[in-house]
Scaffold this motif. Structure first.
Motif, PDB file in Angstrom:
ATOM      1  N   PRO A   1      49.514  45.887  66.293  1.00 45.80           N
ATOM      2  CA  PRO A   1      50.870  45.658  65.754  1.00 45.80           C
ATOM      3  C   PRO A   1      50.903  44.553  64.697  1.00 45.80           C
ATOM      4  CG  PRO A   1      50.954  45.931  68.144  1.00 45.80           C
ATOM      5  CD  PRO A   1      49.497  45.836  67.769  1.00 45.80           C
ATOM      6  N   ALA A   2      50.203  43.442  64.946  1.00 46.53           N
ATOM      7  CA  ALA A   2      50.163  42.369  63.950  1.00 46.53           C
ATOM      8  C   ALA A   2      49.478  42.848  62.675  1.00 46.53           C
ATOM      9  CB  ALA A   2      49.420  41.156  64.523  1.00 46.53           C
ATOM     10  N   GLY A   3      48.453  43.701  62.825  1.00 45.57           N
ATOM     11  CA  GLY A   3      47.764  44.229  61.663  1.00 45.57           C
ATOM     12  C   GLY A   3      48.655  45.078  60.787  1.00 45.57           C
ATOM     13  N   VAL A   4      49.455  45.937  61.402  1.00 52.57           N
ATOM     14  CA  VAL A   4      50.361  46.776  60.616  1.00 52.57           C
ATOM     15  C   VAL A   4      51.451  45.912  59.981  1.00 52.57           C
ATOM     16  CG1 VAL A   4      51.985  48.711  60.689  1.00 52.57           C
ATOM     17  CG2 VAL A   4      49.882  48.791  62.036  1.00 52.57           C
TER      18      VAL A   4
ATOM     19  N   ALA B   1      49.179  60.754  55.194  1.00 51.98           N
ATOM     20  CA  ALA B   1      47.754  61.052  55.026  1.00 51.98           C
ATOM     21  C   ALA B   1      47.357  61.260  53.570  1.00 51.98           C
ATOM     22  CB  ALA B   1      47.382  62.283  55.851  1.00 51.98           C
ATOM     23  N   VAL B   2      48.285  61.687  52.708  1.00 57.44           N
ATOM     24  CA  VAL B   2      47.946  61.959  51.316  1.00 57.44           C
ATOM     25  C   VAL B   2      47.400  60.715  50.621  1.00 57.44           C
ATOM     26  CG1 VAL B   2      50.279  61.450  50.457  1.00 57.44           C
ATOM     27  CG2 VAL B   2      48.788  62.981  49.160  1.00 57.44           C
ATOM     28  N   PHE B   3      47.852  59.525  51.059  1.00 57.92           N
ATOM     29  CA  PHE B   3      47.370  58.287  50.441  1.00 57.92           C
ATOM     30  C   PHE B   3      45.937  57.961  50.847  1.00 57.92           C
ATOM     31  CE2 PHE B   3      52.047  57.438  50.500  1.00 57.92           C
ATOM     32  CZ  PHE B   3      52.219  57.452  49.124  1.00 57.92           C
TER      33      PHE B   3
ATOM     34  N   ALA C   1      38.473  48.558  53.303  1.00 56.52           N
ATOM     35  CA  ALA C   1      39.150  48.298  52.026  1.00 56.52           C
ATOM     36  C   ALA C   1      40.486  47.594  52.214  1.00 56.52           C
ATOM     37  CB  ALA C   1      39.358  49.611  51.257  1.00 56.52           C
ATOM     38  N   GLY C   2      41.064  47.676  53.403  1.00 49.17           N
ATOM     39  CA  GLY C   2      42.302  46.954  53.711  1.00 49.17           C
ATOM     40  C   GLY C   2      41.982  45.657  54.410  1.00 49.17           C
ATOM     41  N   ALA C   3      41.356  44.728  53.717  1.00 53.72           N
ATOM     42  CA  ALA C   3      40.709  43.559  54.329  1.00 53.72           C
ATOM     43  C   ALA C   3      41.624  42.773  55.273  1.00 53.72           C
ATOM     44  CB  ALA C   3      40.173  42.655  53.229  1.00 53.72           C
ATOM     45  N   PHE C   4      42.702  42.189  54.767  1.00 52.73           N
ATOM     46  CA  PHE C   4      43.577  41.385  55.618  1.00 52.73           C
ATOM     47  C   PHE C   4      44.126  42.217  56.773  1.00 52.73           C
ATOM     48  CE2 PHE C   4      44.643  38.568  51.755  1.00 52.73           C
ATOM     49  CZ  PHE C   4      43.648  37.665  52.093  1.00 52.73           C
ATOM     50  N   TYR C   5      44.573  43.417  56.444  1.00 52.01           N
ATOM     51  CA  TYR C   5      45.136  44.319  57.448  1.00 52.01           C
ATOM     52  C   TYR C   5      44.129  44.593  58.558  1.00 52.01           C
ATOM     53  CZ  TYR C   5      45.447  49.214  59.053  1.00 52.01           C
ATOM     54  OH  TYR C   5      45.403  50.376  59.776  1.00 52.01           O
TER      55      TYR C   5
ATOM     56  N   PHE D   1      45.301  53.128  50.169  1.00 50.95           N
ATOM     57  CA  PHE D   1      44.330  54.117  50.646  1.00 50.95           C
ATOM     58  C   PHE D   1      43.920  53.840  52.095  1.00 50.95           C
ATOM     59  CE2 PHE D   1      39.793  54.519  51.546  1.00 50.95           C
ATOM     60  CZ  PHE D   1      39.647  55.902  51.544  1.00 50.95           C
ATOM     61  N   ALA D   2      43.625  52.567  52.400  1.00 55.55           N
ATOM     62  CA  ALA D   2      43.182  52.219  53.752  1.00 55.55           C
ATOM     63  C   ALA D   2      44.251  52.570  54.785  1.00 55.55           C
ATOM     64  CB  ALA D   2      42.844  50.732  53.825  1.00 55.55           C
ATOM     65  N   LEU D   3      45.511  52.348  54.438  1.00 58.65           N
ATOM     66  CA  LEU D   3      46.601  52.658  55.369  1.00 58.65           C
ATOM     67  C   LEU D   3      46.814  54.163  55.500  1.00 58.65           C
ATOM     68  CD1 LEU D   3      49.078  49.881  54.231  1.00 58.65           C
ATOM     69  CD2 LEU D   3      47.711  49.926  56.315  1.00 58.65           C
TER      70      LEU D   3
END
Length: 503
Positions: free
Chosen positions: A99-102, A333-335, A85-89, A323-325
């Motif tokens: 690291p680049a992903g975050v 974690a709650v997210f 769900a976090g496509a680009f990331y 949510f993906a993060l």
């Protein structure tokens, strides 16, 4: 920790989005609603003609569509291997490293939240002519924004397919009225002749072409979000590619047609002057002369719902990024929890609603201009952030397939994404060079560099956070970019304890 898998009593949260709820039409509705066709045709196109003074906008939409289609070749090829769900990331994490992903995740959070909250600035302006016509007056813009905020926040907590049905109804009506306006304009050409001059390269490649190309890119923002809904699609490997390509084609055709018919109705030599004088009202004034006041009223209502539909779409996209993060513990974690009843990313959706409320109240209390200082400045900056993410993802696709090329031909893994990368970075350079023009501020304005500079700063902070995770929380670091598999990986070590609790 509570039991995870062998417990009979139901849990009110989970770490997985609801699967199998979205087919190809539903995903396309989310994508096209984010693109907001009527908002772009009435607002972005007239701004391009009137402010920048370049008449080759129809050709600009087709050129940008070609670039994004090239980008999509590698993008959808990677979507068949990476479902997140976090496509680009996720893609940047897999291609260029965690690291680049975050760092990209931090950029994505700023960009999509900017696009979402920016829309609250224009909902009042969109509602004004409708409310004036129906009730003879209108409330303060913030009141309208709060009503829209409440509706969007409620829908964000419901099943994603219900959101899709709402968007379907709004979007179909919106596209129909745009096409009706186009037919009216085409049937009433200025000076009795239909001109195709706006498709000539001579009318695009002139001073100001950079700003026009950036505006064209902004019109397509949202096309990339098909991948964001991959976890909730019925057949992601089929749904995502078809939805992505169809969305680019539909957006390009609709925008090129509408921007061209506008020049036909007004005249190629008058479109700049008339757009500058009438702005957003140009398309409605043309409709009033050609189709009557009833059609104008319908168009103004659908202009309002166009903004609302874009809000719903961007809210869902932003919540899923958050949510993906959270699921991978890059954010708390709650997210990463979803409602067991609706499958919606509950905490992430609420957080996005809280941010929207704070922004509305901040602008209302300080009496800041909601259209210029919120919708235009913040929204344009959000679109620029998405452009940065698209270009970086294109590089990540090349890097990913350089290490894992099995099953993909040279065109999909290197040539198409390579050509797209070159074109995208040229557009970024043009965007930075023309950022003052995009914002409508003086060349020496602080905003001219401060707003785009927010993204490299956010990226560096995200990279730093990833490096801290690698040193202090290696288990969390290892889960970055895994998507739904990250939740399963976290559950495995706790399985024995969970079984013992159930006894």
């Amino acid at each position: 920790m509570p039991p995870t898998s062998t417990v009979d009593r139901p849990s009110n949260v989970s770490e997985a989005l609801a699967r199998g709820r979205l087919g190809i039409p539903s995903v396309i509705f989310f994508v096209l609603s984010a693109a907001a066709p009527l908002t772009v045709v009435a607002g972005v196109v007239t701004t391009g003609y009137g402010v920048i003074g370049v008449t080759g906008i129809p050709l600009a939409f087709l050129l940008i569509a070609a670039v994004l289609a090239l980008f999509s070749v590698g993008y959808v090829a990677m979507s068949r291997r990476v479902e997140n769900a976090g496509a680009f990331y996720a893609y940047i994490s897999r291609g260029l490293g965690r690291p680049a992903g975050v760092g990209a995740a931090w950029v994505a959070l700023i960009a999509y939240n900017a696009l979402q909250v920016g829309l609250y600035g224009t909902i009042g302006a969109a509602a004004q002519p409708v409310l004036d016509r129906l009730f003879g007056g209108h409330p303060h813009w913030a009141v309208v924004a709060l009503v829209a905020w409440a509706l969007v926040g409620l829908l964000g907590l419901l099943r994603v397919d219900l959101n899709g049905m709402v968007l379907a109804a709004l979007l179909v009506a919106e596209i129909v009225v745009v096409l009706v306006f186009d037919l009216g304009q085409l049937g009433n050409p200025a000076n009795g002749e239909v001109s195709f001059a706006s498709f000539s390269p001579d009318n695009l490649f002139v001073p100001g072409v950079g700003a026009v190309l950036v505006l064209a890119v902004l019109g397509f923002v949202g096309f990339e979000s098909a991948v964001v809904f991959s976890e909730e699609s019925k057949d992601p490997k089929r749904t995502v590619p078809i939805a992505t390509y169809l969305s680019v084609a539909i957006i390009a055709g609709l925008y090129a047609l509408s921007s061209w018919t506008m020049t036909v109705a007004v005249g190629q030599d008058q479109i700049v002057a008339e757009s500058g004088a009438q702005s957003v009202e140009l398309i409605f004034n043309l409709a009033a002369a050609q189709l009557g006041s009833t059609v104008v009223t319908i168009g103004q209502v659908l202009f309002l719902t166009s903004v609302l539909a874009a809000m719903i779409s961007f809210h869902n996209t932003t919540a899923r990024y958050t949510f993906a993060l959270g699921r991978e513990r890059v954010l708390p974690a709650v997210f990463g929890q979803t409602s067991a009843r609706t499958g919606a990313p509950r905490a992430a959706s609420v957080a996005q609603s809280v941010l929207g409320l704070l922004v509305i109240l901040l602008y209302a209390i300080n009496d800041w201009d909601p259209v210029v200082q919120l919708f235009f400045w913040v929204g344009t900056t959000g679109g620029f952030g998405v452009l940065l993410l698209i270009a970086t993802t294109s590089v990540a696709v090349i890097a990913y397939f350089a290490r894992s090329a099995s099953g993909e031909n040279l065109w999909r893994r290197a040539i198409a994404p390579g050509l797209a990368t070159i074109a995208l970075f040229v557009i970024i350079w043009l965007a930075v060079s023309n950022f003052a023009n995009l914002l409508g501020v003086a060349p020496d304005s602080t905003l001219r560099w401060a707003l785009p500079a927010a993204y490299p700063v956010a990226a560096l902070l995200g990279i730093g956070w990833a490096l801290l995770l690698r040193s202090n929380r290696p288990d969390t670091y290892a889960r970055i970019g895994l998507g739904a598999a990250s939740a399963a990986a976290a559950v495995k070590p706790e399985a024995p304890a969970a079984v013992e609790v159930t006894r």
